[in-house]
Design a protein around this motif. Structure first.
Motif, PDB file in Angstrom:
ATOM      1  N   GLY A 185       0.833  -1.296   0.180  1.00 22.15           N
ATOM      2  CA  GLY A 185      -0.072  -0.008  -0.029  1.00 22.15           C
ATOM      3  C   GLY A 185       0.726   1.373   0.046  1.00 22.15           C
ATOM      4  N   ASN A 186       0.392   2.364  -0.040  1.00 20.86           N
ATOM      5  CA  ASN A 186       0.976   3.677   0.105  1.00 20.86           C
ATOM      6  C   ASN A 186       0.870   4.059   1.602  1.00 20.86           C
ATOM      7  OD1 ASN A 186       2.019   6.019  -0.587  1.00 20.86           O
ATOM      8  ND2 ASN A 186       0.692   6.633  -2.311  1.00 20.86           N
ATOM      9  N   GLY A 187       1.901   3.662   2.028  1.00 17.55           N
ATOM     10  CA  GLY A 187       2.106   3.830   3.568  1.00 17.55           C
ATOM     11  C   GLY A 187       3.118   3.089   4.042  1.00 17.55           C
ATOM     12  N   ARG A 188       3.292   2.625   5.127  1.00 16.88           N
ATOM     13  CA  ARG A 188       4.610   1.857   5.706  1.00 16.88           C
ATOM     14  C   ARG A 188       4.147   0.125   5.608  1.00 16.88           C
ATOM     15  NH1 ARG A 188       7.504   0.394  10.670  1.00 16.88           N
ATOM     16  NH2 ARG A 188       5.562   0.711  11.978  1.00 16.88           N
ATOM     17  N   ALA A 189       5.012  -0.534   5.117  1.00 14.32           N
ATOM     18  CA  ALA A 189       4.896  -1.948   5.235  1.00 14.32           C
ATOM     19  C   ALA A 189       5.951  -2.413   5.942  1.00 14.32           C
ATOM     20  CB  ALA A 189       4.774  -2.753   3.817  1.00 14.32           C
ATOM     21  N   TYR A 190       5.748  -3.760   6.846  1.00 16.32           N
ATOM     22  CA  TYR A 190       6.699  -4.007   7.805  1.00 16.32           C
ATOM     23  C   TYR A 190       6.273  -5.424   8.040  1.00 16.32           C
ATOM     24  CZ  TYR A 190       3.954  -2.191  11.484  1.00 16.32           C
ATOM     25  OH  TYR A 190       2.859  -1.930  12.254  1.00 16.32           O
ATOM     26  N   SER A 191       6.980  -6.126   8.951  1.00 14.68           N
ATOM     27  CA  SER A 191       6.857  -7.372   9.592  1.00 14.68           C
ATOM     28  C   SER A 191       6.737  -7.186  11.098  1.00 14.68           C
ATOM     29  CB  SER A 191       7.542  -8.611   8.729  1.00 14.68           C
ATOM     30  OG  SER A 191       8.980  -8.376   9.364  1.00 14.68           O
ATOM     31  N   GLU A 192       6.127  -8.305  11.864  1.00 16.22           N
ATOM     32  CA  GLU A 192       6.429  -8.017  13.326  1.00 16.22           C
ATOM     33  C   GLU A 192       6.105  -9.619  13.480  1.00 16.22           C
ATOM     34  OE1 GLU A 192       3.851  -5.276  14.653  1.00 16.22           O
ATOM     35  OE2 GLU A 192       2.252  -6.505  14.660  1.00 16.22           O
ATOM     36  N   LYS A 193       6.642  -9.995  14.788  1.00 14.85           N
ATOM     37  CA  LYS A 193       6.481 -11.181  15.639  1.00 14.85           C
ATOM     38  C   LYS A 193       5.570 -10.592  16.747  1.00 14.85           C
ATOM     39  CE  LYS A 193       8.005 -15.415  16.037  1.00 14.85           C
ATOM     40  NZ  LYS A 193       8.201 -16.588  14.755  1.00 14.85           N
ATOM     41  N   ALA A 194       4.252 -11.275  16.757  1.00 17.27           N
ATOM     42  CA  ALA A 194       3.174 -10.956  17.702  1.00 17.27           C
ATOM     43  C   ALA A 194       3.483 -12.132  18.926  1.00 17.27           C
ATOM     44  CB  ALA A 194       1.867 -11.095  17.007  1.00 17.27           C
ATOM     45  N   GLU A 195       2.845 -11.612  19.994  1.00 16.37           N
ATOM     46  CA  GLU A 195       2.530 -12.308  21.143  1.00 16.37           C
ATOM     47  C   GLU A 195       2.139 -13.823  20.942  1.00 16.37           C
ATOM     48  OE1 GLU A 195       0.475 -10.290  24.325  1.00 16.37           O
ATOM     49  OE2 GLU A 195       1.800  -8.532  24.310  1.00 16.37           O
ATOM     50  N   ASP A 196       1.378 -13.923  19.893  1.00 14.60           N
ATOM     51  CA  ASP A 196       0.629 -15.277  19.832  1.00 14.60           C
ATOM     52  C   ASP A 196       1.714 -16.194  19.003  1.00 14.60           C
ATOM     53  OD1 ASP A 196       0.868 -14.435  17.161  1.00 14.60           O
ATOM     54  OD2 ASP A 196      -1.318 -14.335  16.943  1.00 14.60           O
ATOM     55  N   GLY A 197       2.873 -15.500  18.816  1.00 16.94           N
ATOM     56  CA  GLY A 197       3.989 -16.593  18.399  1.00 16.94           C
ATOM     57  C   GLY A 197       4.024 -16.428  16.719  1.00 16.94           C
ATOM     58  N   MET A 198       3.259 -16.085  15.864  1.00 17.50           N
ATOM     59  CA  MET A 198       3.123 -16.036  14.747  1.00 17.50           C
ATOM     60  C   MET A 198       3.768 -14.516  14.232  1.00 17.50           C
ATOM     61  SD  MET A 198      -0.492 -17.444  13.401  1.00 17.50           S
ATOM     62  CE  MET A 198      -1.619 -16.429  14.143  1.00 17.50           C
ATOM     63  N   THR A 199       4.229 -14.723  13.184  1.00 21.28           N
ATOM     64  CA  THR A 199       5.045 -13.604  12.105  1.00 21.28           C
ATOM     65  C   THR A 199       3.862 -13.051  11.477  1.00 21.28           C
ATOM     66  OG1 THR A 199       6.903 -14.612  11.875  1.00 21.28           O
ATOM     67  CG2 THR A 199       6.430 -12.867  10.311  1.00 21.28           C
ATOM     68  N   TYR A 200       3.885 -11.557  11.197  1.00 21.06           N
ATOM     69  CA  TYR A 200       2.662 -10.838  10.597  1.00 21.06           C
ATOM     70  C   TYR A 200       3.209 -10.052   9.597  1.00 21.06           C
ATOM     71  CZ  TYR A 200      -1.071 -12.395  13.715  1.00 21.06           C
ATOM     72  OH  TYR A 200      -1.927 -12.951  14.550  1.00 21.06           O
ATOM     73  N   ALA A 201       2.657 -10.179   8.403  1.00 19.05           N
ATOM     74  CA  ALA A 201       2.947  -8.857   7.338  1.00 19.05           C
ATOM     75  C   ALA A 201       1.940  -7.913   7.772  1.00 19.05           C
ATOM     76  CB  ALA A 201       2.839  -9.384   5.884  1.00 19.05           C
ATOM     77  N   CYS A 202       2.625  -6.497   8.198  1.00 16.20           N
ATOM     78  CA  CYS A 202       1.895  -5.573   8.229  1.00 16.20           C
ATOM     79  C   CYS A 202       1.777  -4.289   7.492  1.00 16.20           C
ATOM     80  CB  CYS A 202       2.455  -5.180   9.875  1.00 16.20           C
ATOM     81  SG  CYS A 202       2.381  -6.330  11.154  1.00 16.20           S
ATOM     82  N   PHE A 203       0.727  -3.340   7.375  1.00 18.26           N
ATOM     83  CA  PHE A 203       0.723  -2.238   6.856  1.00 18.26           C
ATOM     84  C   PHE A 203      -0.031  -1.278   7.604  1.00 18.26           C
ATOM     85  CE2 PHE A 203      -1.736   0.774   4.259  1.00 18.26           C
ATOM     86  CZ  PHE A 203      -0.730   1.216   3.482  1.00 18.26           C
ATOM     87  N   GLU A 204       0.403   0.137   7.674  1.00 17.39           N
ATOM     88  CA  GLU A 204      -0.170   1.341   8.637  1.00 17.39           C
ATOM     89  C   GLU A 204      -0.081   2.285   7.724  1.00 17.39           C
ATOM     90  OE1 GLU A 204       1.030   1.885  12.474  1.00 17.39           O
ATOM     91  OE2 GLU A 204       2.885   1.281  12.073  1.00 17.39           O
ATOM     92  N   THR A 205      -0.895   3.296   7.834  1.00 18.69           N
ATOM     93  CA  THR A 205      -1.047   4.407   7.417  1.00 18.69           C
ATOM     94  C   THR A 205      -2.105   5.496   7.759  1.00 18.69           C
ATOM     95  OG1 THR A 205      -0.993   5.594   5.049  1.00 18.69           O
ATOM     96  CG2 THR A 205      -2.768   4.049   5.557  1.00 18.69           C
ATOM     97  N   PRO A 206      -1.600   6.832   7.854  1.00 14.47           N
ATOM     98  CA  PRO A 206      -2.672   7.894   8.190  1.00 14.47           C
ATOM     99  C   PRO A 206      -3.627   7.511   7.312  1.00 14.47           C
ATOM    100  CG  PRO A 206      -0.595   8.822   8.100  1.00 14.47           C
ATOM    101  CD  PRO A 206      -0.447   7.580   7.620  1.00 14.47           C
ATOM    102  N   LEU A 207      -5.095   8.030   7.727  1.00 11.27           N
ATOM    103  CA  LEU A 207      -6.268   8.029   6.828  1.00 11.27           C
ATOM    104  C   LEU A 207      -6.851   9.299   6.960  1.00 11.27           C
ATOM    105  CD1 LEU A 207      -7.850   5.986   4.893  1.00 11.27           C
ATOM    106  CD2 LEU A 207      -9.144   5.627   7.203  1.00 11.27           C
TER     107      LEU A 207
END
Length: 649
Positions: A185-207
């Motif tokens: 998307g047109n924002g910030r894409a990144y990955s993170e390891k969550a508390e549930d132990g899974m890896t997530y592909a993430c995206f966030e942006t102002p709206l």
């Protein structure tokens, strides 16, 4: 849409890249694959510093208030309010059937739009997080890797298994074990390891107005086809998924407009043909029927349209699954129906099929190396073939293939495709001539209660297959042969009416079982083509008999059990000449999907007295499963096919 879907389609690209929401609200449950395996997508909106859940239930944040949800042929749209802001979330998968590029391009959209619900100014941002479950069979199966990418002005994160198990297994209750997922998307894409132990592909942006996010999946190789690993149509010439993602962001506006025009036409024509409730059933079934296929290209450059028997055993290119699905694809692109048949012809012409009738399937998804159903020596990539006769469906599949060929030829106004396989069609029609008048104890597609000798529906299928063969001969200029086979079909029909009659205006399940009944769905082609193989008074009396057998959620398939099949229900309803009779037969089907507590993608096999899907125990999965997400829901388009008049000779 007034219909409350049993499960809402979000991403519906193919049998593996498939995500649904099985709840009234997008925040009531986590999202899942059509098999009900979790594929968690979390969505959080932050309004003036406070978090609200907008997708899934995985977060402790309070849920946004859902205001509405609507489904059309290509999009599922939610409206929800949180902190004085109204958000619109529109999930779109552009499965445009007459455009193979868009039909096969593995990119699905989510557009999020905001508007203020009050007069105050608000600061809003959104975050999406897609779990590793989207790129592996089960959580924890393999190490997950991620990469951050810049695609022009877009930010993307790529997520995949370190161990790429490409086309390693075939079966039903499976998710993909290879390939690469992209969240962009047109924002910030990144990955993170969550508390549930899974890896997530993430995206966030102002709206501030709207933002567009794409979910993409590059499986690189999608089908094993008689020993060859094939690509999808979209990358047949080596296209890069990253380029396709950039193109997808650029063409979204024109594409979503095109989808809306197609969907509006479907809805308007369906209302005219069969009423608003019928139209809503078509809107819900469209993406399911298309998205449970894979569009591939064989080594000769020919199109393959491979179905998966979703939760009925996972077979691929199954003839008696293709046959009920074709009304949708006849309406929009006969090349897709040809793509269903090509694997069957390839196998039937090979050295491993020695029967004089048509095969049942060409493999078990995603491995197509030959028929799996009834094979006592299965094994995928290298194995012997040994087919039990009692597991075959001889009259069923011969009639299906002949009728599918006839339907394609009539709409194309050309028998060219049938002529490529006429040697097999000659053999299969001969089988029907020898065995179709009174079939022996053999399976048919409605084999839920086991084998059945003297099956009236199988004879109807044989009759229509023989008539279809005559039509093909006539289209090739051989009117003598045409008249011969049409006359044979009419003679068989006249004999059928006498032998199948119960004497009260209804007709039997089997010739030797007086007082029984079944849906006579196979003769719908006689009405659509105007061939008059069967007398009109027989059809009228049969329809009248159905009205006395209705249960709260539909007409039973036959007298043996109070379950039904959604595809056949619409086919027999299409036999009715009166609009009110069609609506009376179809309304209970709408009621089933609207009220059933079985929250799965549209099932086609369910109990019409209780409104529950028909579950059975799977030894391979060690759990109860049920028909769901199957391509046969394309059969619901039969009434629209009649309305459009494309099958008239």
């Amino acid at each position: 849409m007034r219909l409350r879907a049993p499960s809402y389609p979000l991403i519906t690209v193919d049998p593996y890249f498939s995500v649904w929401s099985p709840a009234n609200s997008l925040t009531d449950t986590d999202t899942e694959h059509w098999t009900a395996a979790p594929v968690v997508i979390n969505g959080i909106a932050t309004v003036d510093g406070k978090d609200y859940r907008i997708i899934g239930k995985h977060s402790d944040a309070p849920a946004a208030k859902q205001l509405s949800v609507n489904v059309d042929c290509f999009s599922t749209t939610y409206k929800m309010e949180c902190g004085g802001v109204v958000l619109t979330l529109r999930f779109t998968t552009p499965l445009i059937l007459d455009d193979l590029y868009y039909l096969s391009r593995p990119v699905s959209y989510l557009e999020i739009t905001r508007e203020n619900a009050d007069r105050h100014m608000h600061t809003v941002s959104v975050k999406l997080a897609v779990s590793e479950q989207i790129c592996t069979h089960l959580q924890g199966d393999a190490e997950i890797l991620t990469e951050q990418l810049t695609l022009g002005s877009l930010s993307s994160v790529k997520m995949y298994r370190k161990d790429q198990a490409v086309l390693c297994r075939m079966g039903d209750d499976l998710r993909i074990e290879w390939g690469y997922f992209y969240l962009t998307g047109n924002g910030r894409a990144y990955s993170e390891k969550a508390e549930d132990g899974m890896t997530y592909a993430c995206f966030e942006t102002p709206l501030s107005g709207s933002t567009l996010v794409t979910f993409a999946y590059d499986d690189v190789k999608c089908i094993e086809y008689f020993g060859e690993h094939l690509t999808s149509y979209w990358n047949k010439d080596g296209a890069a998924i990253t380029d396709e993602i950039v193109k997808a962001h650029g063409d979204y506006r024109q594409l979503v407009k095109r989808c809306a025009q197609i969907s509006d036409r479907v809805f308007i024509d369906a209302v005219r043909a069969g009423g608003e409730k019928y139209a809503e059933l078509l809107e819900l079934s469209f993406r399911q029927a298309a998205g449970a296929h894979k569009v591939a290209v064989d080594t000769d450059g020919q199109i393959l349209f491979i179905s998966k028997e979703c939760f009925s055993n996972g077979c691929a290119a199954t003839v008696d699954v293709s046959y009920p699905s074709i009304p949708l694809f006849l309406l929009y692109n006969t090349e897709l129906v040809k793509g269903m048949m090509r694997p069957i012809y390839k196998f039937a012409m090979g050295p491993d099929w020695n029967y004089d009738f048509a095969p049942h399937d060409a493999g078990r998804y995603p491995i197509l190396n030959g028929q799996e159903y009834g094979n006592t020596k299965p094994g995928g990539k290298s194995r012997e073939f040994d087919y039990r006769y009692d597991k075959q469906m001889p009259v069923e599949e011969c009639g299906n293939m002949l009728m599918m060929e006839t339907a394609v030829a009539v709409i194309d106004k050309s028998p060219a495709f049938a002529n490529e396989h006429m040697e097999l069609l000659d053999k299969w029609v001969e089988y029907l001539l020898q065995n179709g008048t009174d079939p022996e104890n053999q399976l048919c597609t409605d084999d839920f209660a086991g084998h059945l000798a003297h099956n009236c529906n199988l004879t109807l299928k044989a009759i229509m297959g023989i008539a279809g063969y005559g039509i093909l001969k006539g289209m090739n200029g051989d009117n003598r042969a045409k008249n011969k086979y049409i006359a044979i079909a009419r003679g068989m029909a006249k004999d059928w009416v006498k032998r199948a009659s119960n004497g009260d205006g209804s007709y039997r399940l089997a010739f030797d079982r007086p007082g029984t009944f079944s849906m006579k769905y196979n003769i719908v082609w006689d009405k659509l083509m105007g061939t008059n193989i069967f007398p009109k008074d027989f059809i009228e009396s049969e329809i009248a008999s159905y009205m006395h057998r209705m249960l709260p959620f539909g007409l039973p398939l036959d007298n043996r059990q109070p379950y039904t099949k959604s595809d056949w229900l619409v086919w027999v309803a299409t036999l009715a000449d009166r609009r009110e009779d069609f609506e009376r037969l179809v309304e209970p089907l709408w009621n089933f999907f609207n009220y059933t507590p079985s929250r799965v993608p549209m099932t086609d096999w369910y109990w019409c007295h209780t409104g529950l899907h028909k579950a059975y125990f799977s030894k391979t999965s060690n759990k109860d499963i049920s028909f769901r997400n199957r391509t046969v829901q394309g059969g619901l388009f039969m009434k629209l096919l009649e309305y459009r008049g494309l099958m008239k000779l």
